[in-house]
Write a protein that holds these residues in place. Sequence first.
Motif, PDB file in Angstrom:
ATOM      1  N   GLY A   4     -15.537 -14.387   2.485  1.00  0.00           N
ATOM      2  CA  GLY A   4     -16.137 -15.328   3.426  1.00  0.00           C
ATOM      3  C   GLY A   4     -15.360 -15.310   4.727  1.00  0.00           C
ATOM      4  N   ARG A   5     -14.810 -16.456   5.086  1.00  0.00           N
ATOM      5  CA  ARG A   5     -14.044 -16.520   6.339  1.00  0.00           C
ATOM      6  C   ARG A   5     -12.556 -16.350   6.135  1.00  0.00           C
ATOM      7  NH1 ARG A   5     -16.506 -21.763   9.237  1.00  0.00           N
ATOM      8  NH2 ARG A   5     -18.667 -21.078   9.354  1.00  0.00           N
ATOM      9  N   THR A   6     -12.148 -16.242   4.864  1.00  0.00           N
ATOM     10  CA  THR A   6     -10.712 -16.195   4.568  1.00  0.00           C
ATOM     11  C   THR A   6     -10.250 -14.760   4.342  1.00  0.00           C
ATOM     12  OG1 THR A   6     -11.129 -18.231   3.384  1.00  0.00           O
ATOM     13  CG2 THR A   6      -8.937 -17.266   3.137  1.00  0.00           C
ATOM     14  N   TRP A   7      -9.159 -14.403   5.007  1.00  0.00           N
ATOM     15  CA  TRP A   7      -8.556 -13.097   4.766  1.00  0.00           C
ATOM     16  C   TRP A   7      -7.527 -13.240   3.639  1.00  0.00           C
ATOM     17  CZ3 TRP A   7     -10.292  -8.629   6.776  1.00  0.00           C
ATOM     18  CH2 TRP A   7     -11.165  -8.726   7.872  1.00  0.00           C
ATOM     19  N   ALA A   8      -7.818 -12.628   2.488  1.00  0.00           N
ATOM     20  CA  ALA A   8      -6.881 -12.683   1.361  1.00  0.00           C
ATOM     21  C   ALA A   8      -5.754 -11.681   1.563  1.00  0.00           C
ATOM     22  CB  ALA A   8      -7.614 -12.390   0.062  1.00  0.00           C
ATOM     23  N   LEU A   9      -6.059 -10.597   2.269  1.00  0.00           N
ATOM     24  CA  LEU A   9      -5.039  -9.594   2.604  1.00  0.00           C
ATOM     25  C   LEU A   9      -5.316  -9.120   4.019  1.00  0.00           C
ATOM     26  CD1 LEU A   9      -4.710  -7.058  -0.362  1.00  0.00           C
ATOM     27  CD2 LEU A   9      -2.966  -8.646   0.429  1.00  0.00           C
ATOM     28  N   ARG A  10      -4.233  -8.854   4.765  1.00  0.00           N
ATOM     29  CA  ARG A  10      -4.384  -8.286   6.108  1.00  0.00           C
ATOM     30  C   ARG A  10      -3.413  -7.129   6.222  1.00  0.00           C
ATOM     31  NH1 ARG A  10      -5.760 -12.641   9.798  1.00  0.00           N
ATOM     32  NH2 ARG A  10      -5.697 -14.563   8.621  1.00  0.00           N
ATOM     33  N   ASP A  11      -3.886  -6.011   6.657  1.00  0.00           N
ATOM     34  CA  ASP A  11      -3.026  -4.894   6.992  1.00  0.00           C
ATOM     35  C   ASP A  11      -1.944  -4.646   5.948  1.00  0.00           C
ATOM     36  OD1 ASP A  11      -2.200  -2.798   8.477  1.00  0.00           O
ATOM     37  OD2 ASP A  11      -0.789  -3.968   9.692  1.00  0.00           O
ATOM     38  N   CYS A  12      -2.372  -4.366   4.727  1.00  0.00           N
ATOM     39  CA  CYS A  12      -1.435  -4.157   3.624  1.00  0.00           C
ATOM     40  C   CYS A  12      -1.233  -2.666   3.411  1.00  0.00           C
ATOM     41  CB  CYS A  12      -2.011  -4.830   2.381  1.00  0.00           C
ATOM     42  SG  CYS A  12      -1.103  -4.487   0.891  1.00  0.00           S
ATOM     43  N   THR A  13      -0.022  -2.185   3.713  1.00  0.00           N
ATOM     44  CA  THR A  13       0.304  -0.776   3.541  1.00  0.00           C
ATOM     45  C   THR A  13       1.490  -0.657   2.610  1.00  0.00           C
ATOM     46  OG1 THR A  13      -0.547  -0.208   5.723  1.00  0.00           O
ATOM     47  CG2 THR A  13       1.015   1.336   4.739  1.00  0.00           C
ATOM     48  N   LEU A  14       1.306   0.035   1.511  1.00  0.00           N
ATOM     49  CA  LEU A  14       2.413   0.197   0.562  1.00  0.00           C
ATOM     50  C   LEU A  14       2.171   1.408  -0.313  1.00  0.00           C
ATOM     51  CD1 LEU A  14       1.393  -0.767  -2.528  1.00  0.00           C
ATOM     52  CD2 LEU A  14       1.476  -2.988  -1.446  1.00  0.00           C
ATOM     53  N   ALA A  15       3.245   1.861  -0.975  1.00  0.00           N
ATOM     54  CA  ALA A  15       3.128   2.955  -1.926  1.00  0.00           C
ATOM     55  C   ALA A  15       4.042   2.636  -3.102  1.00  0.00           C
ATOM     56  CB  ALA A  15       3.534   4.270  -1.281  1.00  0.00           C
ATOM     57  N   VAL A  16       3.526   2.799  -4.312  1.00  0.00           N
ATOM     58  CA  VAL A  16       4.345   2.632  -5.512  1.00  0.00           C
ATOM     59  C   VAL A  16       4.448   3.997  -6.189  1.00  0.00           C
ATOM     60  CG1 VAL A  16       4.520   1.529  -7.771  1.00  0.00           C
ATOM     61  CG2 VAL A  16       3.645   0.220  -5.821  1.00  0.00           C
ATOM     62  N   PRO A  17       5.669   4.564  -6.261  1.00  0.00           N
ATOM     63  CA  PRO A  17       5.818   5.879  -6.877  1.00  0.00           C
ATOM     64  C   PRO A  17       5.495   5.833  -8.371  1.00  0.00           C
ATOM     65  CG  PRO A  17       7.826   5.196  -5.697  1.00  0.00           C
ATOM     66  CD  PRO A  17       6.943   4.003  -5.803  1.00  0.00           C
TER      67      PRO A  17
END
Lengths: 294, 130
Positions: A15-28
């Motif tokens: 809806g109008r809520t951002w649950a995540l913004r610009d999430c950059t990650l790596a898990v080996p």
Amino acid sequence: MTVALETTGVAKRYGRTWALRDCTLAVPAGRVAGLVGPNGAGKTTLLRLAVGLKRPTRGEVRVFGQPPGDDPALLGRVGFVAQDTPLYADLSAAEHLEFGRRLNPTWDGNAAAERLARLGVASDRTVRSLSGGQRAQVALTLALAKRPDLLVLDEPVASLDPLARREFLSELMGEVADRNLTVILSSHLIADLELRCDYLVVLSASRVQVLGDVDDLLAGHAVLTGPSDAPVPAGVQAVISDRGTHRQRELFARTSAPVADLAWQVRPVTLEDLVLAYLSEPTAGTLPGPEAAA
Amino acid sequence: MIGFRLDRRSNVVPYLQIVEQVRDALRTGLLETGDRLPTVRDVASSLAMNPNTVLKAYRQLEHDGLVEGRPGQGTFVVRSLAGPSLAGQATLRRELVAWLGRAREAGLPYEDIQALMGTTLHAFEAEGAA
């Protein structure tokens, strides 16, 4: 290095809520990664994106190099235990295993049945009649029976008593030892992640705040105590928090070299110190350099 | 077989705690050449700890030339750290146990005994060095 989970610029809006913004990650691959953050930081959303139950509004999610959710073969490599370990209350553990066997191309029913017998879980009773700890073990057993390469667990032990938590984590660690399994585990109980996780992701306000190898993170931070008028000593790369009285100053600091200034007392940090220090300073963050992320 | 324990309040990181416990066991003769260490899986599941941490400890011990991993068999002690003083240790240990009994009778809790031993040993070493 194989990467089990990788997200690039991922955002998710409900809806109008951002649950995540610009999430950059790596898990080996091969790691046990702990995912922590305050309630509402986006942990559950990130995990649901990782297993292909949700699609990102923006950005890219990759599991073993592929977007999850499209390819059934890839889904077969991913095990997921959702929050509160949901099961069908009126079915028995044995019926759950039968259900799983029919739905999954790879299924190790024998190992699953043996595990439940070893843990003393009655396979013929309805799941409703089992204890919370036993239900969690059934959910873990089902997820492992797929023989996944990546196991994603959303707060699996939050509602369990300390003994059941330990038994659950013992089983999980035994399984990690047996084969090359990557685990991503969210928990708000940092004590449960200590000793178990060798990789850490801290989510705060729908962003990745801290990411990296646990030993590296612990070695790269220190609590420094010194006189309130002493300047920040050499070796400190960034001060995460600076507290104190008019006499004494306490710094939680990221260090680039050992602090050898005699005016300062240096204490190593625990995982709990580290997580709490960053969560209470939402604007501070630490991410690995390009060489670690490669 | 040696069993490990972890002290969560310790400032020593978990993998080094395991390394130190093996070295102590080698020093006191609790572990001898040819003994097998518990499997990584057993340690990981009995202490509910990350097997990578146990592996890291075993690799360190291997690097130090104290143990050797044999594929499919396990990890074995290849060198002892027990010096010629080992024979005398049984007597010393008995005397220490008797002393600990007296300390307990005198009402000293665990922490006080530990503190008394620590400070006395420290002072003794400092005197010896002077």
